[in-house]
Design a protein around this motif. Structure first.
Motif, mmCIF file in Angstrom:
data_model
loop_
_atom_site.group_PDB
_atom_site.id
_atom_site.type_symbol
_atom_site.label_atom_id
_atom_site.label_comp_id
_atom_site.label_asym_id
_atom_site.label_seq_id
_atom_site.Cartn_x
_atom_site.Cartn_y
_atom_site.Cartn_z
ATOM 1 N N LEU A 315 0.815 -1.213 0.000
ATOM 2 C CA LEU A 315 0.000 0.000 0.000
ATOM 3 C C LEU A 315 0.850 1.266 0.000
ATOM 4 C CD1 LEU A 315 -2.883 -0.890 2.502
ATOM 5 C CD2 LEU A 315 -3.028 -0.686 0.013
ATOM 6 N N HIS A 316 2.124 1.123 0.394
ATOM 7 C CA HIS A 316 3.012 2.286 0.456
ATOM 8 C C HIS A 316 4.069 2.263 -0.645
ATOM 9 C CE1 HIS A 316 1.699 4.200 4.296
ATOM 10 N NE2 HIS A 316 1.090 3.036 4.402
ATOM 11 N N GLY A 317 3.741 1.603 -1.744
ATOM 12 C CA GLY A 317 4.559 1.748 -2.943
ATOM 13 C C GLY A 317 5.617 0.704 -3.181
ATOM 14 N N TYR A 318 5.712 -0.323 -2.346
ATOM 15 C CA TYR A 318 6.725 -1.362 -2.537
ATOM 16 C C TYR A 318 6.140 -2.502 -3.356
ATOM 17 C CZ TYR A 318 9.287 0.996 1.210
ATOM 18 O OH TYR A 318 9.949 1.925 1.975
ATOM 19 N N LEU A 374 -4.968 -1.618 18.691
ATOM 20 C CA LEU A 374 -5.611 -0.333 18.415
ATOM 21 C C LEU A 374 -5.116 0.316 17.128
ATOM 22 C CD1 LEU A 374 -5.597 1.204 22.025
ATOM 23 C CD2 LEU A 374 -7.462 -0.010 20.868
ATOM 24 N N LEU A 375 -3.997 -0.186 16.593
ATOM 25 C CA LEU A 375 -3.458 0.393 15.354
ATOM 26 C C LEU A 375 -4.379 0.096 14.178
ATOM 27 C CD1 LEU A 375 0.398 -0.323 15.245
ATOM 28 C CD2 LEU A 375 -0.741 1.860 15.624
ATOM 29 N N PRO A 376 -4.595 1.059 13.302
ATOM 30 C CA PRO A 376 -5.307 0.744 12.048
ATOM 31 C C PRO A 376 -4.418 -0.128 11.167
ATOM 32 C CG PRO A 376 -4.444 2.984 11.989
ATOM 33 C CD PRO A 376 -4.200 2.479 13.384
ATOM 34 N N ILE A 377 -5.032 -0.881 10.287
ATOM 35 C CA ILE A 377 -4.258 -1.761 9.413
ATOM 36 C C ILE A 377 -3.264 -0.957 8.571
ATOM 37 C CG2 ILE A 377 -4.429 -3.283 7.405
ATOM 38 C CD1 ILE A 377 -5.099 -4.664 9.970
ATOM 39 N N ASP A 378 -3.678 0.203 8.074
ATOM 40 C CA ASP A 378 -2.774 1.090 7.335
ATOM 41 C C ASP A 378 -2.284 2.171 8.306
ATOM 42 O OD1 ASP A 378 -1.304 2.343 5.420
ATOM 43 O OD2 ASP A 378 -3.017 3.225 4.372
ATOM 44 N N GLY A 513 -2.255 -2.221 -4.877
ATOM 45 C CA GLY A 513 -3.287 -1.831 -3.929
ATOM 46 C C GLY A 513 -4.470 -2.755 -3.804
ATOM 47 N N PHE A 514 -4.839 -3.495 -4.890
ATOM 48 C CA PHE A 514 -6.095 -4.239 -4.869
ATOM 49 C C PHE A 514 -6.117 -5.327 -3.791
ATOM 50 C CE2 PHE A 514 -8.600 -7.929 -6.271
ATOM 51 C CZ PHE A 514 -9.864 -7.355 -6.298
ATOM 52 N N PHE A 515 -5.153 -6.248 -3.838
ATOM 53 C CA PHE A 515 -5.174 -7.354 -2.874
ATOM 54 C C PHE A 515 -4.941 -6.876 -1.437
ATOM 55 C CE2 PHE A 515 -2.985 -10.737 -0.505
ATOM 56 C CZ PHE A 515 -4.002 -11.682 -0.484
ATOM 57 N N PRO A 516 -3.946 -6.017 -1.178
ATOM 58 C CA PRO A 516 -3.782 -5.535 0.202
ATOM 59 C C PRO A 516 -5.023 -4.839 0.747
ATOM 60 C CG PRO A 516 -1.829 -5.047 -1.075
ATOM 61 C CD PRO A 516 -2.859 -5.541 -2.052
ATOM 62 N N ASP A 517 -5.664 -4.038 -0.089
ATOM 63 C CA ASP A 517 -6.867 -3.354 0.375
ATOM 64 C C ASP A 517 -7.998 -4.350 0.633
ATOM 65 O OD1 ASP A 517 -8.277 -0.757 0.820
ATOM 66 O OD2 ASP A 517 -9.547 -1.532 -0.790
ATOM 67 N N LEU A 518 -8.069 -5.380 -0.196
ATOM 68 C CA LEU A 518 -9.117 -6.393 -0.070
ATOM 69 C C LEU A 518 -8.946 -7.225 1.200
ATOM 70 C CD1 LEU A 518 -11.482 -7.405 -1.934
ATOM 71 C CD2 LEU A 518 -9.918 -9.225 -2.638
ATOM 72 N N ILE A 519 -7.715 -7.560 1.510
ATOM 73 C CA ILE A 519 -7.449 -8.459 2.628
ATOM 74 C C ILE A 519 -7.392 -7.727 3.967
ATOM 75 C CG2 ILE A 519 -4.914 -8.360 2.673
ATOM 76 C CD1 ILE A 519 -4.837 -11.345 2.978
ATOM 77 N N SER A 520 -7.331 -6.407 3.951
ATOM 78 C CA SER A 520 -7.113 -5.628 5.179
ATOM 79 C C SER A 520 -8.148 -5.931 6.255
ATOM 80 C CB SER A 520 -7.133 -4.128 4.861
ATOM 81 O OG SER A 520 -6.048 -3.768 4.065
#
Length: 586
Positions: A315-318, A374-378, A513-520
């Motif tokens: 999600l951060h460009g890697y 308590l941390l958000p996934i992103d 972004g698609f898979f990381p966002d989907l699995i979050s």
């Protein structure tokens, strides 16, 4: 006149050998963690295939399983037949299997099976090394210099973890065989150096080997840990294999054999495990709190790596290929926490007793786990880095005082066996922890991921029947693919035509972004349960740590340098545990 001269110089020879052994073990573990993606690509093994899950787990956990089973027995054999002889044998065995790993010539499942077997062989060599290294140092150094020796070993353990990450990230993309060549070269040098230079100056402890106890312990522990490995594999129409007959036989049969082991150990004259030691409250509570703490933290590193590699870094460009190395780099604050806590814990525990600091370390770990929840996934990285640092700090604050308390509770002639028992409990709990964490995360994924994956794919134009097939992939396979730096969608849908979508839609589906966002969201649900469970285990560890009782030994003023050295040794033990390399406590 020769003996004093030997005493003056020999201790540094002994220190060089044991330090090389610890450096080799921690480099080998951390370099493998980073190199696994390139190893799987190199041997052409599909991480998404359910039948390949067991290979992944055995490569990761086989080394630790073998050392857990053998370290107590091999420590006792070293006491009986010579610690240096056993240590040299361990170096040679580890080197031999490292060489065999470096010449892996096959591909596919044959290569994976070869790597697993050779890793088990490395574990045998590692058990010889861990069971005898610190005892060799104790024999070689006078009491007022042992802190220096153990402190140098602690720094080597931490340094090896750093160095392994760097070497793995540099060498594995060039040629994955090179990661095993590193261990082979270090091992070859260490073997020759130890055979030529080490001399056995220990007092042999006569006794008989408890063959029945050793066999029962090995069969029982291997049964349970094998059941855990295969319980994580899909079975029939189930997400996991905990109802598989083979798994149930392993778990129930292993537990029954360990109960029989306890009966045997209480009735033999010279037992492998001196269970009477548990009558000592400081020893029993220290071991119990160590076991609970290892259960809580054993799977932590893997969960954090999956979190980073599967979601946050893409999600951060890697790219997915870059994520293994950068996940190791972003976890560096964990090791820094060990370095900070080691000297602090060693000094404070020596001055004021181990109980308050070991208890505070376990309780702080529990708080950190709840804060992770308590941390958000992103998350913003600074908050993640602070919590990772506090996790390392709390683990170091617990480990060194707890180990010191356990060892101080033992009579001098039983310290080797008692240390081996502590080591076995911690390593076994670490393997069990990985199984528990993966199970909790997978159950969380299984509840919500199939629907999210199916709807996400159909929303981008993938036909419903194809999206349904992809959504039925076992969640554990998706976890391992993320861990190994693979983009699961790209593996499942290799081209736009295969996905029956336009090229622009395909580029979006296989992008960062698609898979990381989907699995979050599904991953976050499982992670919530895992962190909550780990926090509860840490608070229980804190309670049992406090129940060990106050130490009554008088305080003796010691130089700050000596206390710092022993603290570094304690943080080094934690670093070895986190690298899966065991802890040479004996």
């Amino acid at each position: 006149m020769a003996e004093p001269a030997r005493g003056a110089h020999y201790k540094w020879i002994a220190l060089s050998n044991t330090t090389i052994g610890i450096l080799m073990a921690t480099i080998n573990s951390s370099i493998l963690l980073i190199a696994l993606p390139d190893i799987f690509r190199g041997i052409g093994l599909d991480p998404l295939a359910p039948e390949n899950t067991s290979y992944f787990l055995w490569i990761l956990m086989g080394f630790m399983l073998v050392t857990s089973v053998l370290v107590v027995s091999l420590g006792r054999i070293g006491d009986m037949y010579g610690r240096v002889r056993m240590f040299n044998l361990g170096f040679a065995i580890f080197t031999l299997f490292s060489i065999l790993l470096s010449v892996t010539w096959t591909t596919g499942t044959a290569a994976a099976l070869w790597i697993v077997l050779m890793r088990l062989g490395q574990g045998v060599g590692g058990a010889f090394l861990f069971a005898n290294s610190s005892a060799i140092l104790t024999d070689a150094f006078p009491q007022d210099q042992r802190g220096l020796a153990l402190g140098i070993n602690g720094v080597a353990a931490i340094g090896g973890s750093f160095l392994g990450l760097i070497l793995g990230g540099f060498l594995a993309p060039i040629e994955w065989h090179l990661v095993f060549v590193v261990s082979a070269l270090i091992g070859a040098f260490g073997t020759v150096w130890s055979i030529l230079k080490l001399r056995d100056n220990s007092v042999r402890t006569p006794g008989r080997i408890d063959w029945l106890g050793n066999a029962l312990f090995a069969v029982g522990l291997i049964g349970i840990l094998t059941g855990i490995v295969y319980g994580l594999n899909p079975y029939g129409g189930h997400t996991m294999g905990w109802t598989k007959p083979f798994v149930l036989v392993c778990l129930i049969g292993g537990a029954a054999v360990l109960l029989l082991f306890v009966v045997v150990e209480l009735n033999v004259a010279d037992p492998m495990f001196r269970l009477t030691l548990f009558r000592n409250r400081a020893f029993s509570m220290g071991n119990l709190s160590a076991l609970l703490a290892a259960l809580a933290r054993g799977g932590l590193q893997f969960m954090l790596i999956i979190w980073l590699q599967g979601i946050w870094l893409p999600l951060h460009g890697y790219t997915f290929e870059q994520t293994p190395l950068w996940a190791g780099i972003y976890l560096v604050p964990l090791t820094i926490g060990f370095l900070v806590a080691g000297p602090l814990a060693g000094r404070l525990a020596d001055r004021y007793g181990a109980r308050p600091f070991a208890t505070a370390g376990a309780a702080l770990s529990g708080v950190v786990f709840l804060l992770f929840d308590l941390l958000p996934i992103d998350f913003p990285y600074w908050s993640f880095a602070v919590l990772v640092f506090l996790a390392g700090l709390s683990m170091g604050l617990f480990s060194a005082p707890n180990t010191a308390s356990v060892m101080n509770s033992l009579p001098a002639n039983q310290r080797g066996g008692g240390a081996g028992m502590l080591n076995t409990f911690q390593n076994s709990a670490s393997v069990l922890s990985i199984g528990i964490f993966f199970t909790v995360i997978t159950l969380g994924l299984a509840a919500t991921l199939p629907h999210a994956l199916s709807s996400g794919l159909t929303g981008q134009g993938v036909p419903a029947d194809l999206a349904g097939q992809v959504a039925q992939l076992p969640p554990i396979g998706l976890l391992f693919a993320s861990f190994l730096g693979f983009n699961p969608i790209q593996q499942l849908l290799p081209s736009a035509s295969a996905a029956h979508v336009s090229q622009s839609q395909y580029d979006f589906l296989t992008g960062r972004g698609f898979f990381p966002d989907l699995i979050s969201s599904p991953f976050g649900h499982g992670l919530h349960l895992a962190f909550l469970m780990a926090g509860v285990l840490c608070f229980l560890a804190a309670i049992f740590s406090w129940l060990r009782g106050a130490e009554t030994r008088p305080h003796v003023e010691r130089p700050l340098l000596e206390e710092t050295e022993e603290g570094l040794a304690g943080s080094g033990e934690v670093a070895m545990q986190e690298a899966g390399a065991g802890s040479p406590l004996e």
